[in-house]
Design an enzyme around this catalytic site. Structure first.
Site: not given
Length: 253
Positions: A55-57
């Site tokens: 998942i994105d930062k």
């Protein structure tokens, strides 16, 4: 920050094969060039972990890491075959989305490696509850079919709370599809230039996968968002709990 502290504060589920964390916004899963990430934290503590997905930062919530290579292979295949069931929560701009909808919008990579819809913005069409582009309008660059289904849980002050089910798992899929249809996620640094909010209001909420080493052979995970996720929609914990329960009802209906 160290791996033991992260494990203690963020673990949702752990056994000999996997560890599932409720990741705070602002920490990368892996591949971080300018700061630490979860894989590096684990390695520094003498633990090797293998991301099952990313998942994105800027996204908070569930991230699944394998500590066993056989389990890693079994789980990643389900993501590749699009059989993993995923649910995200998002607070977006605008209150005019339908109760249910489908974003059937292929993605491509544009200048500076930025993900975009694989067609001009004006080519995006809506037919009832479905957003799409005609094949004739696709850009000549390589494109990647991308499908997200969503339900609108609540609307308030020109904002909406959505639960989203990405069928495909492209990079930035939810963020780009919502922004290009006029409903950017609040606080998203890719599309919200106001910098008025300290975080991106996208949360990896539920994940369900087959896991043959368990009895029953299913990983059924859920990570509730913290108060910082709800802040632009409500500061009332009871209202947040009610909204989460409604999202769960709509997801399992």
């Amino acid at each position: 920050m160290d791996w033991l502290s992260v494990r203690e504060a963020c673990t949702v589920f752990a056994d000999d094969a996997v560890v599932a964390l409720n990741k705070p916004s602002g920490i990368s899963v892996t591949g971080e060039r300018h700061d630490t990430d979860l894989v590096e934290l684990a390695q520094a503590a003498g633990t090797q972990v293998y991301p099952v997905h990313r998942i994105d930062k800027v996204t908070s919530g569930l991230v699944l890491l394998a500590t066993d290579l056989a389990a890693h292979g079994q789980l990643t295949r389900q993501f590749n075959k699009q059989t993993a069931r995923k649910a995200y929560l998002a607070v977006v701009s605008g209150d005019d989305l339908p109760d249910q909808g489908e974003l059937d919008l292929p993605l491509s990579v544009g200048r500076k490696n930025r993900v975009r819809i694989a067609a001009p913005r004006e080519a995006i069409r809506r037919d009832g509850e479905r957003w799409f582009v005609d094949d004739a309008d696709l850009l000549p660059a390589k494109n990647y079919p991308s499908l997200t289904r969503f339900s609108t849980i609540a609307r308030k002050d020109d904002r909406a709370l959505l639960v989203l089910h990405p069928v495909t798992g492209r990079r930035h899929q939810i963020r780009v599809q919502l922004a290009w249809t006029g409903h950017p996620i609040l606080g998203d640094p890719l599309f919200d230039r106001t910098a008025a909010l300290p975080r991106t209001h996208l949360h990896s909420w539920q994940l369900r996968l087959d896991a043959d080493w368990l009895t029953p052979p299913v990983l059924d995970l859920q990570a509730a968002p913290g108060p910082d996720f709800w802040a632009p929609f409500t500061t009332d914990p009871d209202e947040a709990a009610h909204l989460l329960a409604e999202a769960d009802r709509r997801t399992t209906a």
